[in-house]
Motif scaffolding. Structure first.
Motif, short mmCIF file in Angstrom:
data_model
loop_
_atom_site.label_atom_id
_atom_site.label_comp_id
_atom_site.label_asym_id
_atom_site.label_seq_id
_atom_site.Cartn_x
_atom_site.Cartn_y
_atom_site.Cartn_z
N THR A 168 9.25 -1.99 -8.46
CA THR A 168 7.91 -2.55 -8.53
C THR A 168 7.77 -3.30 -9.84
O THR A 168 8.44 -3.01 -10.83
CB THR A 168 6.84 -1.46 -8.42
OG1 THR A 168 7.09 -0.45 -9.41
CG2 THR A 168 6.86 -0.81 -7.04
N GLU A 227 0.87 -1.18 0.00
CA GLU A 227 0.00 0.00 0.00
C GLU A 227 0.90 1.22 0.00
O GLU A 227 1.63 1.46 0.97
CB GLU A 227 -0.92 0.00 1.22
CG GLU A 227 -1.85 -1.20 1.27
CD GLU A 227 -2.63 -1.27 2.58
OE1 GLU A 227 -3.67 -1.93 2.59
OE2 GLU A 227 -2.19 -0.66 3.57
N ARG A 228 0.87 2.00 -1.06
CA ARG A 228 1.78 3.13 -1.20
C ARG A 228 1.64 4.13 -0.05
O ARG A 228 2.66 4.65 0.44
CB ARG A 228 1.56 3.79 -2.55
CG ARG A 228 2.48 4.97 -2.81
CD ARG A 228 3.95 4.64 -2.70
NE ARG A 228 4.44 3.80 -3.76
CZ ARG A 228 5.72 3.46 -3.90
NH1 ARG A 228 6.62 3.87 -3.04
NH2 ARG A 228 6.10 2.68 -4.90
N ASN A 231 3.50 -5.70 -4.54
CA ASN A 231 3.85 -5.17 -5.86
C ASN A 231 5.35 -5.08 -6.05
O ASN A 231 5.86 -5.17 -7.16
CB ASN A 231 3.22 -3.78 -6.05
CG ASN A 231 3.42 -3.24 -7.46
OD1 ASN A 231 3.96 -3.91 -8.32
ND2 ASN A 231 2.97 -2.03 -7.69
N HIS A 287 4.51 -4.15 -11.14
CA HIS A 287 3.18 -3.95 -11.70
C HIS A 287 2.81 -2.49 -11.54
O HIS A 287 3.41 -1.77 -10.73
CB HIS A 287 2.16 -4.84 -10.98
CG HIS A 287 2.56 -6.28 -10.91
ND1 HIS A 287 2.48 -7.13 -11.99
CD2 HIS A 287 3.09 -7.02 -9.90
CE1 HIS A 287 2.92 -8.33 -11.64
NE2 HIS A 287 3.30 -8.28 -10.38
N PRO A 288 1.82 -2.01 -12.28
CA PRO A 288 1.37 -0.63 -12.09
C PRO A 288 0.93 -0.39 -10.65
O PRO A 288 0.48 -1.31 -9.95
CB PRO A 288 0.19 -0.51 -13.06
CG PRO A 288 0.45 -1.53 -14.11
CD PRO A 288 1.12 -2.68 -13.39
N GLU A 289 1.06 0.84 -10.21
CA GLU A 289 0.77 1.18 -8.81
C GLU A 289 -0.69 0.93 -8.43
O GLU A 289 -1.01 0.75 -7.27
CB GLU A 289 1.12 2.64 -8.54
CG GLU A 289 2.62 2.91 -8.48
CD GLU A 289 3.26 2.47 -7.16
OE1 GLU A 289 2.54 2.28 -6.17
OE2 GLU A 289 4.49 2.32 -7.13
N ASP A 290 -1.61 0.94 -9.40
CA ASP A 290 -3.03 0.84 -9.06
C ASP A 290 -3.57 -0.60 -9.14
O ASP A 290 -4.79 -0.80 -9.15
CB ASP A 290 -3.88 1.74 -9.97
CG ASP A 290 -3.73 1.39 -11.44
OD1 ASP A 290 -2.93 0.49 -11.76
OD2 ASP A 290 -4.42 2.02 -12.27
N THR A 291 -2.69 -1.60 -9.17
CA THR A 291 -3.17 -2.97 -9.29
C THR A 291 -3.61 -3.55 -7.95
O THR A 291 -4.35 -4.53 -7.92
CB THR A 291 -2.08 -3.88 -9.88
OG1 THR A 291 -0.89 -3.74 -9.10
CG2 THR A 291 -1.79 -3.52 -11.32
N HIS A 292 -3.14 -3.00 -6.83
CA HIS A 292 -3.55 -3.43 -5.48
C HIS A 292 -3.28 -4.93 -5.26
O HIS A 292 -4.10 -5.64 -4.69
CB HIS A 292 -5.02 -3.11 -5.22
CG HIS A 292 -5.35 -1.66 -5.40
ND1 HIS A 292 -4.86 -0.67 -4.57
CD2 HIS A 292 -6.09 -1.02 -6.33
CE1 HIS A 292 -5.30 0.50 -4.98
NE2 HIS A 292 -6.05 0.33 -6.04
#
Length: 282
Positions: free
Chosen positions: A224, A199-200, A235, A226-231
Motif C-alpha cells: 500500500t 476497501e479493506r 491504495n 497511503h495510510p489505511e484510513d485515507t479511503h
C-alpha cells in the motif's frame, strides 16, 4: 472499479505484480523440466505509454517511471527492471511489458505460454503481438472457463496468473470459485491471484473465503502507498499465491521494502503473511 489494463499500465500495482511474477518464473526455471504459464486475463501483451489511455491517467509516472531511475540492488527488482528496459532498446520509457511479455521473455525453449483474453479488440491485439511464436498460444474465452479447459497442463508444472479487471461486482467471489476448481484439477500448480486494495473489509472477506476453500500453502503479498484510513480510490494491491516456490516469501521480504521506498507514497508499506501456513497446522 474498472481496472482495464491499458489505462493503468506501469502503475504501482503493475510493478508489484510483475516483480512477483518475475520472481516466481525465475524459480520455475531452476528445474530443467518444462513448465507452462497460463495467463487468464492477458490483455494486449505490451502497452504504449504514449497512447491516450495511459496518458489520460498518467499512472506510470508513479510506478515504473520512478523505479527506472531509482538505485536498486536486490536481484528480484533489477531482473524485472531489466525486462522493462529491454522493451525500450532506444532508451526512455515508451513501451511497458504486460504479464504476457514478461512471461515470454523468461521462457526457455522447452516451456510454453497460454494466453487468454475475452475482450475482442484486446484479443486481436494479443494475437498480433505473438503471431508466429510457436511457444505461445492465444485463446479468446472467459478466464474461468479457461481454467477448466487448460488445466492440468501437459507439463504438470507451471504458473497460473489470475488478474481480473474487476469490472464485475462479484469478482472476488468468482476468483475464489475459480481457484477452488483449478486447484482440484491441478493441485501442484503455482497460482497468483491479483487483487486491488480499496476497501479493506472486502479484502478481508476475500481472504477469509480463500482460506475457507481448504487449499494449503497460501501466501499473501501486499503493498500500500497511503495510510489505511485515507479511503482513496486505490491504495495498493496484493497477490494471493498458492504453492509459492520455496523461499519466495523470504526473497520478497528482502526485496519489496526497497520497491516501496522507490515509489511515491504517503505511508502504507509492505505486508507478507501466510494466509494458510506452508506446514501442517500446529
Amino acid at each position: 472499479m474498472n481496472y482495464r489494463h491499458a489505462f493503468h499500465a506501469g502503475n504501482a500495482a503493475d510493478v508489484l505484480k510483475h516483480v512477483v511474477l518475475t520472481a516466481i518464473i525465475q524459480r520455475l526455471r531452476a528445474k530443467q523440466s518444462p513448465f507452462c504459464v497460463l495467463d487468464a486475463h492477458a490483455g494486449i501483451g505490451r502497452y504504449d505509454l504514449s497512447a491516450d489511455e495511459a496518458r489520460r491517467t498518467g499512472e506510470a509516472e508513479e510506478g515504473i517511471a520512478p523505479l527506472l531511475a531509482a538505485p536498486l540492488a536486490h536481484p528480484a527488482l533489477t531482473a524485472y527492471r531489466d525486462l522493462v528496459a529491454a522493451m525500450n532498446p532506444q532508451g526512455g520509457l515508451r513501451w511497458y511489458p504486460g504479464s504476457p511479455r514478461i512471461a515470454r521473455a523468461l521462457l526457455r525453449p522447452q516451456d510454453r505460454l497460454l494466453l487468454v483474453e475475452l475482450h475482442p479488440d484486446d484479443h486481436r491485439a494479443l494475437k498480433a503481438e505473438f503471431a508466429g511464436d510457436p511457444q505461445v498460444a492465444v485463446h479468446r474465452m472467459d478466464a474461468y472457463d479457461a481454467l477448466k479447459a487448460h488445466l492440468p497442463p501437459k507439463e504438470r508444472r507451471g504458473l497460473v496468473l489470475i488478474d481480473p479487471p474487476f469490472e464485475a461486482p462479484d469478482e472476488f467471489a468468482r476468483m475464489v470459485a475459480g481457484i477452488a476448481l483449478a486447484h482440484r484439477r491441478f493441485p501442484t500448480g503455482v497460482y497468483a491471484l491479483w487483487y486491488p486494495i480499496k476497501e479493506r473489509p472486502a479484502v478481508w472477506r476475500f481472504q477469509e473465503a480463500l482460506a475457507g476453500t481448504g487449499i494449503p500453502k497460501i501466501l499473501t503479498v501486499e503493498m500500500t502507498l497511503h495510510p489505511e484510513d485515507t479511503h482513496l480510490r486505490l491504495n495498493g494491491s496484493g497477490l494471493a499465491i498458492v504453492n509459492p516456490p520455496w523461499t519466495l516469501d523470504d526473497t520478497l521480504r528482502d526485496a519489496l521494502p526497497a520497491l516501496h521506498a522507490a515509489l511515491p507514497h504517503s505511508g502504507g508499506g509492505v505486508r507478507i503473511d501466510w494466509l494458510v501456513p506452508e506446514g501442517p497446522p500446529a
